[in-house]
Each structure stands twice: as C-alpha cells, then as structure tokens.
Design a protein around this motif. Structure first.
Motif, PDB file in Angstrom:
ATOM      1  N   GLN A 112       0.823  -1.208   0.000  1.00 22.76           N
ATOM      2  CA  GLN A 112       0.000   0.000   0.000  1.00 22.76           C
ATOM      3  C   GLN A 112       0.861   1.263   0.000  1.00 22.76           C
ATOM      4  OE1 GLN A 112      -3.214   0.080   2.857  1.00 22.76           O
ATOM      5  NE2 GLN A 112      -3.391  -2.139   2.770  1.00 22.76           N
ATOM      6  N   ARG A 116       0.813   4.207  -2.761  1.00 19.86           N
ATOM      7  CA  ARG A 116       0.560   5.598  -2.352  1.00 19.86           C
ATOM      8  C   ARG A 116       1.674   6.508  -2.839  1.00 19.86           C
ATOM      9  NH1 ARG A 116       1.996   8.971   1.699  1.00 19.86           N
ATOM     10  NH2 ARG A 116       3.238   7.368   2.717  1.00 19.86           N
ATOM     11  N   LEU A 121      -4.317   4.596  -6.658  1.00 20.92           N
ATOM     12  CA  LEU A 121      -5.307   4.119  -5.708  1.00 20.92           C
ATOM     13  C   LEU A 121      -5.244   2.605  -5.637  1.00 20.92           C
ATOM     14  CD1 LEU A 121      -8.108   2.779  -7.085  1.00 20.92           C
ATOM     15  CD2 LEU A 121      -8.349   5.115  -7.849  1.00 20.92           C
ATOM     16  N   TRP A 136      -4.537   5.365  -0.853  1.00 15.64           N
ATOM     17  CA  TRP A 136      -5.841   5.931  -1.133  1.00 15.64           C
ATOM     18  C   TRP A 136      -6.645   4.881  -1.870  1.00 15.64           C
ATOM     19  CZ3 TRP A 136      -8.697   7.086  -5.542  1.00 15.64           C
ATOM     20  CH2 TRP A 136      -9.840   7.853  -5.294  1.00 15.64           C
ATOM     21  N   GLY A 137      -7.849   4.634  -1.413  1.00 15.43           N
ATOM     22  CA  GLY A 137      -8.695   3.647  -2.066  1.00 15.43           C
ATOM     23  C   GLY A 137      -9.786   3.162  -1.145  1.00 15.43           C
ATOM     24  N   ARG A 138     -10.292   2.012  -1.457  1.00 14.68           N
ATOM     25  CA  ARG A 138     -11.375   1.428  -0.663  1.00 14.68           C
ATOM     26  C   ARG A 138     -11.456  -0.064  -0.897  1.00 14.68           C
ATOM     27  NH1 ARG A 138     -16.817   4.065  -2.223  1.00 14.68           N
ATOM     28  NH2 ARG A 138     -17.515   2.569  -0.718  1.00 14.68           N
TER      29      ARG A 138
END
Length: 170
Positions: A112, A116, A121, A136-138
């Motif tokens: 991650q 970043r 993302l 950044w993301g989900r």
C-alpha cells in the motif's frame, strides 16, 4: 484475458465503468489505449497469493508470502509496467483476491505504501474488509458476478444500490 470478452466489454460498457486489465493479458497496452480513447479508466489487476495457494495459482509474477520484500517489489514493478494510463490497482486476478498475502500485515502495508508513493489508488477486492490504511482507495462492498447468472447479478446490483443509498456511495 479473453480477447472476445474484452472487445465486448469495450464496445458495450459505458465510460462510467472502470475496467481492470490483467497484467498477464496479451495486448494489455492496446486494450488500455482503446479504453482511454473511449474515456474509460482502467486498473491493473494485481496478482497476490490467494487462499488455497498453490492449488489456486495467481501466476509467476504474483506477490507471495514466501518471497522476499525485494522479490515482491520487483514483481509489483513488472505488473505496473505492463501498460500505461491506469489510475490504480485492484487486488484480484481471475477471481483470486490475495487473501493470504493481505494477511501478512507488514508485506501488505509495504504494498500500500508503494502504491501511495506512486499516486495510485488501491481497491481491495475482498468484500467486507476495511478500506486500505496506507493507500488511497477502498474495499469492495459486493461481488456482482459470483455466480455469474443474470438473476444473481441483478440481486447483487440491488444490494449494491441499497448500500449506495445508505452510505452515499458503494
């Protein structure tokens, strides 16, 4: 990976849909170029060690728990070099969602962090997990096409719509 399915998706799906391209796909760069020309954003499918590995094999360039950080970084760089113009990555290739790799907290956080630092993302394809902490993301709320029948997809679209109404997005 299927040329016929890829062509069908490019032709039929609206620009509001983001497509993931497997780094193992033949002609990935040409597919990405066609998507950009149509105004469609793309993601790179990131192969990571899934549950059931090695029976479930995400390919020879996957991020694996038994590899060193340097080896996984080299594989990540290879994956990201397959085609230009993507906005990020999604942790899935061929239905494998990298559950075992994601369970290795240090390696997963390093992934991650690397994404970043590149301004990319990250979509975690494991339903119900928390959003990425360092990128950044989900995470994914609902898997639409498992199983890939019209009735199940319509049911899951209804679930997704309910989540979006309740939260403001899904």
């Amino acid at each position: 990976i299927s040329n016929a399915q890829t062509e069908d998706a490019i032709r039929r799906l609206p620009a509001a849909v983001t497509l993931a391209i497997s780094p193992y796909a033949p002609r990935a760069a040409q597919v990405a170029e066609r998507l950009r020309a149509k105004g469609v954003e793309s993601l790179v499918g990131l192969p990571m060690e899934p549950a059931g590995y090695p029976l479930n094999d995400p390919g020879n360039r996957a991020l694996l728990t038994g590899r060193s950080g340097q080896e996984n970084l080299a594989n990540l760089e290879w994956v990201l070099s397959r085609f230009p113009g993507y906005v990020g990555v999604i942790g899935v290739v061929g239905g494998m969602r990298g559950e075992r790799f994601a369970a290795m907290e240090q390696s997963y956080q390093a992934l991650q962090e690397s994404l970043r630092n590149r301004g990319l993302l990250y979509l975690d394809a494991r339903p119900g997990v928390s959003a990425p902490m360092r990128a950044w993301g989900r995470s994914v709320d609902v898997i639409l096409d498992e199983p890939a029948t019209r009735a199940e997809i319509e049911k899951r679209l209804g679930e997704l719509e309910a989540i979006a109404k309740a939260r403001g997005s899904a």
